[in-house]
Design a protein around this motif. Sequence first.
Motif, PDB file in Angstrom:
ATOM      1  N   GLN A   5      18.137  -1.554 -16.775  1.00 23.59           N
ATOM      2  CA  GLN A   5      17.804  -0.711 -17.915  1.00 23.59           C
ATOM      3  C   GLN A   5      19.027  -0.684 -18.832  1.00 23.59           C
ATOM      4  O   GLN A   5      20.077  -0.172 -18.465  1.00 23.59           O
ATOM      5  CB  GLN A   5      17.451   0.703 -17.439  1.00 23.59           C
ATOM      6  CG  GLN A   5      16.783   1.569 -18.479  1.00 23.59           C
ATOM      7  CD  GLN A   5      15.326   1.178 -18.699  1.00 23.59           C
ATOM      8  OE1 GLN A   5      14.747   0.479 -17.873  1.00 23.59           O
ATOM      9  NE2 GLN A   5      14.745   1.622 -19.788  1.00 23.59           N
ATOM     10  N   GLU A 127      18.129   2.895 -14.030  1.00 23.20           N
ATOM     11  CA  GLU A 127      17.726   4.285 -14.182  1.00 23.20           C
ATOM     12  C   GLU A 127      17.347   4.556 -15.632  1.00 23.20           C
ATOM     13  O   GLU A 127      18.180   4.405 -16.535  1.00 23.20           O
ATOM     14  CB  GLU A 127      18.870   5.217 -13.757  1.00 23.20           C
ATOM     15  CG  GLU A 127      19.290   5.055 -12.302  1.00 23.20           C
ATOM     16  CD  GLU A 127      20.426   5.991 -11.934  1.00 23.20           C
ATOM     17  OE1 GLU A 127      20.873   6.737 -12.825  1.00 23.20           O
ATOM     18  OE2 GLU A 127      20.849   5.985 -10.772  1.00 23.20           O
ATOM     19  N   LYS A 128      16.116   4.950 -15.863  1.00 22.13           N
ATOM     20  CA  LYS A 128      15.667   5.206 -17.224  1.00 22.13           C
ATOM     21  C   LYS A 128      16.348   6.429 -17.828  1.00 22.13           C
ATOM     22  O   LYS A 128      16.557   6.512 -19.035  1.00 22.13           O
ATOM     23  CB  LYS A 128      14.146   5.384 -17.241  1.00 22.13           C
ATOM     24  CG  LYS A 128      13.391   4.095 -16.941  1.00 22.13           C
ATOM     25  CD  LYS A 128      11.906   4.238 -17.184  1.00 22.13           C
ATOM     26  CE  LYS A 128      11.191   2.904 -16.955  1.00 22.13           C
ATOM     27  NZ  LYS A 128       9.732   3.004 -17.204  1.00 22.13           N
ATOM     28  N   GLU A 129      16.713   7.409 -16.970  1.00 23.10           N
ATOM     29  CA  GLU A 129      17.371   8.603 -17.487  1.00 23.10           C
ATOM     30  C   GLU A 129      18.816   8.330 -17.876  1.00 23.10           C
ATOM     31  O   GLU A 129      19.386   9.026 -18.722  1.00 23.10           O
ATOM     32  CB  GLU A 129      17.328   9.730 -16.439  1.00 23.10           C
ATOM     33  CG  GLU A 129      15.938  10.213 -16.061  1.00 23.10           C
ATOM     34  CD  GLU A 129      15.249   9.284 -15.075  1.00 23.10           C
ATOM     35  OE1 GLU A 129      15.932   8.385 -14.546  1.00 23.10           O
ATOM     36  OE2 GLU A 129      14.024   9.447 -14.854  1.00 23.10           O
ATOM     37  N   SER A 130      19.427   7.339 -17.246  1.00 23.50           N
ATOM     38  CA  SER A 130      20.832   7.038 -17.529  1.00 23.50           C
ATOM     39  C   SER A 130      21.037   5.525 -17.510  1.00 23.50           C
ATOM     40  O   SER A 130      21.587   4.965 -16.553  1.00 23.50           O
ATOM     41  CB  SER A 130      21.741   7.717 -16.490  1.00 23.50           C
ATOM     42  OG  SER A 130      23.103   7.489 -16.790  1.00 23.50           O
ATOM     43  N   GLY A 187      26.286   8.683 -17.896  1.00 23.95           N
ATOM     44  CA  GLY A 187      25.983   9.317 -19.156  1.00 23.95           C
ATOM     45  C   GLY A 187      26.857   8.878 -20.308  1.00 23.95           C
ATOM     46  O   GLY A 187      26.410   8.834 -21.455  1.00 23.95           O
TER      47      GLY A 187
END
Length: 234
Positions: A5, A127-130, A187
Amino acid sequence: MRKIQLMNEEKRDATLALESVKEKVGPVSGVPGKKLEFRRYLATTEAGTFGKLSALPGDLAQALIDGDPEIDIEQVGKVVGDTQTVFLSSKGEVLHASPRLVDVLFGPDGAERERKPAADIPANTNEKESPVRFTPRRLPKAEVVTKFAFRRTIQIKHVDGLSFDFLFKMAKELHDKGEMALLGAGGKGRDPLIFQENGTPYRGFLEGRVDGQKYKLLLHLSNLELRAPGAPAT
């Protein structure tokens, strides 16, 4: 198919394909036109190890000459098929449960500084969130290859027309400037890249190559920085 990702500088991300870069095939061993097979054979049994043989009475060298006690006629030379990993204790005994892993940290002087239970480290490249970030931190190619030792190289590939445009823009920017971009996870894009659980953490250097409407994005992975003794880390 392995995936990554990846987020660009405009903070738009996409799920992309990863593929190992294959080395060029060199000279092939064997007879031309015939398939070459590799097989493993049993060299000795436990009774033929030095620890067992050294316990024999008398002169070991003479015993080897007279009777070949290191060779089990019924076992040595058998083809070894599929195998399984077996953990042994410091005494050579088979462990029937996986050992508890311990992280041991050493200082620059080689002395042990800390010992603690090993923690499971999750993968962080899909990881799509990070997502992994295409950071503005750039280095000239000539500088990167003299400062870091690459352990692996993988290719990032598009999966559709939109991801082609996404990656082509990255590759062209790096190609035109003769630079590599430092990729980072987390992040803020500062964490090392870990491709599998408890895997090796790597620094990722992204190289772009463009030829007309064709592109190639190569992710060079390094966990070893080349520094003169006493020089500060980058």
